[in-house]
Design a protein around this motif. Structure first.
Motif, PDB file in Angstrom:
ATOM      1  N   ARG A 126      28.864  10.847  20.448  1.00 35.96           N
ATOM      2  CA  ARG A 126      30.077  11.666  20.310  1.00 35.96           C
ATOM      3  C   ARG A 126      30.992  11.183  19.197  1.00 35.96           C
ATOM      4  O   ARG A 126      31.923  11.887  18.821  1.00 35.96           O
ATOM      5  CB  ARG A 126      30.830  11.678  21.644  1.00 35.96           C
ATOM      6  CG  ARG A 126      30.158  12.539  22.690  1.00 35.96           C
ATOM      7  CD  ARG A 126      30.875  12.506  24.007  1.00 35.96           C
ATOM      8  NE  ARG A 126      30.745  11.211  24.665  1.00 35.96           N
ATOM      9  CZ  ARG A 126      31.176  10.959  25.894  1.00 35.96           C
ATOM     10  NH1 ARG A 126      31.744  11.919  26.596  1.00 35.96           N
ATOM     11  NH2 ARG A 126      31.015   9.763  26.426  1.00 35.96           N
ATOM     12  N   LEU A 133      31.343  13.455  16.047  1.00 34.41           N
ATOM     13  CA  LEU A 133      32.131  14.692  16.075  1.00 34.41           C
ATOM     14  C   LEU A 133      33.437  14.569  15.305  1.00 34.41           C
ATOM     15  O   LEU A 133      34.033  15.581  14.932  1.00 34.41           O
ATOM     16  CB  LEU A 133      32.420  15.082  17.530  1.00 34.41           C
ATOM     17  CG  LEU A 133      31.195  15.349  18.412  1.00 34.41           C
ATOM     18  CD1 LEU A 133      31.634  15.681  19.823  1.00 34.41           C
ATOM     19  CD2 LEU A 133      30.350  16.465  17.836  1.00 34.41           C
ATOM     20  N   HIS A 173      27.051  21.883   8.623  1.00 30.28           N
ATOM     21  CA  HIS A 173      26.703  20.840   9.584  1.00 30.28           C
ATOM     22  C   HIS A 173      27.735  20.757  10.707  1.00 30.28           C
ATOM     23  O   HIS A 173      27.384  20.398  11.840  1.00 30.28           O
ATOM     24  CB  HIS A 173      26.587  19.495   8.878  1.00 30.28           C
ATOM     25  CG  HIS A 173      25.888  18.447   9.699  1.00 30.28           C
ATOM     26  ND1 HIS A 173      24.561  18.576  10.084  1.00 30.28           N
ATOM     27  CD2 HIS A 173      26.318  17.289  10.244  1.00 30.28           C
ATOM     28  CE1 HIS A 173      24.216  17.528  10.801  1.00 30.28           C
ATOM     29  NE2 HIS A 173      25.251  16.724  10.926  1.00 30.28           N
ATOM     30  N   ASN A 174      28.994  21.062  10.414  1.00 26.62           N
ATOM     31  CA  ASN A 174      29.986  21.104  11.490  1.00 26.62           C
ATOM     32  C   ASN A 174      29.633  22.171  12.517  1.00 26.62           C
ATOM     33  O   ASN A 174      29.857  21.993  13.722  1.00 26.62           O
ATOM     34  CB  ASN A 174      31.376  21.356  10.915  1.00 26.62           C
ATOM     35  CG  ASN A 174      31.918  20.159  10.166  1.00 26.62           C
ATOM     36  OD1 ASN A 174      31.440  19.034  10.349  1.00 26.62           O
ATOM     37  ND2 ASN A 174      32.903  20.365   9.320  1.00 26.62           N
ATOM     38  N   ARG A 218      26.551  23.099  13.237  1.00 29.39           N
ATOM     39  CA  ARG A 218      25.444  22.555  14.027  1.00 29.39           C
ATOM     40  C   ARG A 218      25.946  21.588  15.095  1.00 29.39           C
ATOM     41  O   ARG A 218      25.463  21.590  16.230  1.00 29.39           O
ATOM     42  CB  ARG A 218      24.460  21.833  13.104  1.00 29.39           C
ATOM     43  CG  ARG A 218      23.790  22.722  12.060  1.00 29.39           C
ATOM     44  CD  ARG A 218      22.661  21.989  11.386  1.00 29.39           C
ATOM     45  NE  ARG A 218      22.154  22.726  10.241  1.00 29.39           N
ATOM     46  CZ  ARG A 218      22.423  22.414   8.981  1.00 29.39           C
ATOM     47  NH1 ARG A 218      23.188  21.370   8.709  1.00 29.39           N
ATOM     48  NH2 ARG A 218      21.921  23.122   7.991  1.00 29.39           N
ATOM     49  N   LEU A 219      26.920  20.760  14.737  1.00 29.09           N
ATOM     50  CA  LEU A 219      27.456  19.814  15.711  1.00 29.09           C
ATOM     51  C   LEU A 219      28.179  20.531  16.839  1.00 29.09           C
ATOM     52  O   LEU A 219      28.126  20.103  18.000  1.00 29.09           O
ATOM     53  CB  LEU A 219      28.398  18.831  15.015  1.00 29.09           C
ATOM     54  CG  LEU A 219      27.750  17.859  14.017  1.00 29.09           C
ATOM     55  CD1 LEU A 219      28.809  16.976  13.383  1.00 29.09           C
ATOM     56  CD2 LEU A 219      26.692  17.013  14.699  1.00 29.09           C
ATOM     57  N   TRP A 278      25.680  21.879  19.159  1.00 26.86           N
ATOM     58  CA  TRP A 278      24.877  20.840  19.802  1.00 26.86           C
ATOM     59  C   TRP A 278      25.271  20.655  21.265  1.00 26.86           C
ATOM     60  O   TRP A 278      24.430  20.450  22.130  1.00 26.86           O
ATOM     61  CB  TRP A 278      25.047  19.553  19.017  1.00 26.86           C
ATOM     62  CG  TRP A 278      24.125  18.448  19.408  1.00 26.86           C
ATOM     63  CD1 TRP A 278      23.102  18.487  20.307  1.00 26.86           C
ATOM     64  CD2 TRP A 278      24.152  17.111  18.894  1.00 26.86           C
ATOM     65  NE1 TRP A 278      22.481  17.267  20.385  1.00 26.86           N
ATOM     66  CE2 TRP A 278      23.101  16.400  19.532  1.00 26.86           C
ATOM     67  CE3 TRP A 278      24.940  16.441  17.975  1.00 26.86           C
ATOM     68  CZ2 TRP A 278      22.851  15.060  19.263  1.00 26.86           C
ATOM     69  CZ3 TRP A 278      24.675  15.116  17.711  1.00 26.86           C
ATOM     70  CH2 TRP A 278      23.651  14.438  18.344  1.00 26.86           C
TER      71      TRP A 278
END
Length: 478
Positions: free
Chosen positions: A313, A316, A324-325, A327-328, A331
């Motif tokens: 974590r 984050l 990519h943000n 994708r996070l 997630w």
């Protein structure tokens, strides 16, 4: 679909351990029942708004806010019956309990140094309502939801049978998700028991590495490993995003201007968008539960007693760019940790969170730093070790000490030699044998043309030679 908030609890030293599990069940309601259920949720939103108004007045007078559960209940009793429609006092107290818990949780986070934690000061139109054991009636596939005194009883029908015995049910929660009504049923479920010699062994430890392509990569004892593929979940996120963008482009011209009242077509579009969004969330949530169930079942067969899970974590808080943000955010690390802990505790397995820093970039053989590979295979340039990078990380996590410690001096990571592959989300579109998402348009098929005669045995074809206009360059050609 089974959700979970695990609360290990021991009533009596001689009694078996129990945990709280929650199952979400849909409701089959008539138009009148739907109107009454939404009325209860809106009344709960009115209770939440009243608490915000009272605290706003007190803040302007520089008085201390009312945040304690007992204080809020006293204010509710002063308001008198019938103030919030058909909502009874038990349901209203559940809203006050939710507000009090949220306020004290934010205060604790700010006290610990997290200044980004905010107090509950935002109004909500619909707030979930909870009723505890003894206030509701569960009769097979029917539930009587409590209402205020003097109103007609409200019986609703469940979309499926309750997955728990009636005597184990402790509370029900009415909520709305994606325009649909659901009932969260919480029950006390005893922890699993095993025959002698088959129970989880606390001396057998397995490491779990969380990821996007592989939600869970597990490295267990005796050289055993497990890889759970989450490519179907990632495809579901991508296709849902593409469908959402396409729908928005299609209705962009018909969208009302700010402050303009929407048409009936616009309201239908918004309703359809909420339904699709809710269905997408349920699909992804079910796939995450399937992945966690596969991990726990594998751990039970391996007699693993302790799961050490890498806590990622911390990533984050890093800004890694727009793509990519996203994708996070998709997630959902916290949910993966929650469902895995829920099912592991129910199976009698202990879960510890450990630091996973540099586990995917450390060679388990020579303990040197390795450049991050572009694919899934980690190759050490120093000792030429090769292995799956997620399983290497899981093997290193298994040697970490809970509480943020580094690798123990006597423990050496042992990458798995026998790997079991599983796939999560078989219910998702395109995850079957065809591996084709029905939402993706099929490519246009041209005419096969006239039939060509078969070539003679040992001779050239009698068909006319096709004129090929190849304008594509070969690899390396300029």
């Amino acid at each position: 679909m089974v959700l979970g908030v695990v609360v290990p609890r021991r009533r009596d030293p001689a009694a078996p351990r129990v945990v709280h599990r929650t199952a979400r069940v849909g409701l089959r309601v008539t138009s009148g029942q739907r109107r009454r259920c939404f009325g209860l949720l809106r009344s709960a939103g009115d209770v939440w708004a009243c608490v915000l108004e009272v605290n706003g007045w007190r803040r302007r007078r520089r008085d201390a806010p009312l945040v304690g559960y007992q204080q809020l209940c006293r204010e509710l009793s002063v308001s008198g019956p019938g103030t919030f429609g058909e909502l009874d006092s038990t349901g209203a107290r559940s809203v006050l309990r939710r507000f009090s818990d949220a306020w004290f949780a934010a205060a604790k986070r700010r006290k610990d140094g997290d200044l980004s934690a905010g107090f509950p000061r935002r109004r909500r139109g619909l707030v979930p309502v909870r009723w505890y054991h003894g206030t509701f009636t569960l009769d097979g596939a029917r539930v009587r939801i409590p209402t205020a005194r003097g109103t007609a009883p409200l019986w609703v029908r469940l979309a499926r049978e309750v997955p728990y015995p009636v005597e184990q049910v402790r509370s029900v929660t009415l909520l709305c998700e994606g325009g649909r009504l659901f009932l969260d049923i919480t029950a006390e479920v005893p922890v699993a028991t095993y025959p002698a010699g088959e129970e989880p062994d606390p001396a057998r430890v397995a490491g779990v590495d969380l990821g996007i392509i592989h939600p869970y990569a597990v490295a267990g004892p005796d050289g055993a490993g497990l890889l759970v593929s989450g490519r179907a979940i990632r495809a579901e996120h991508r296709m849902h995003l593409a469908d959402t963008k396409a729908r928005r482009r299609a209705v962009a011209r018909r969208a009302p201007k700010p402050g303009q009242k929407g048409s009936r077509r616009w309201r239908q579009y918004r309703r359809r968008a909420r339904l699709v969004e809710g269905r997408h969330r349920r699909r992804v949530r079910q796939a995450q539960h399937e992945a966690a169930r596969q991990v726990v079942s594998w751990a039970v067969r391996q007699r693993v007693g302790v799961l050490r899970v890498g806590d990622p974590r911390g990533v984050l808080d890093l800004d890694a760019g727009r793509r990519h943000n996203l994708r996070l955010r998709q997630w959902q690390i916290g949910r993966l940790l929650q469902v895995l802990t829920d099912k592991a505790v129910l199976a009698g397995i202990t879960v510890h969170l450990v630091d996973e820093r540099s586990t995917s970039s450390t060679c388990p053989a020579c303990r040197r730093r390795v450049p991050k590979p572009r694919g899934r295979t980690l190759t050490c340039p120093h000792c030429h070790f090769t292995g799956h990078r997620d399983l290497v990380a899981a093997a290193t996590i298994a040697t970490r000490i809970p509480g943020g410690g580094t690798i123990t001096p006597t423990a050496v990571p042992v990458p798995p030699g026998v790997v079991t592959h599983r796939r999560a989300g078989r219910h998702l579109p395109g995850a079957g044998r065809s591996r084709r998402d029905p939402r993706r348009p099929r490519a246009a098929r041209g005419s096969v043309g006239p039939r060509r005669p078969a070539p003679p045995p040992g001779g050239e074809s009698l068909a006319q030679k096709a004129r090929i206009h190849n304008t594509h360059r070969t690899p390396g050609e300029r």
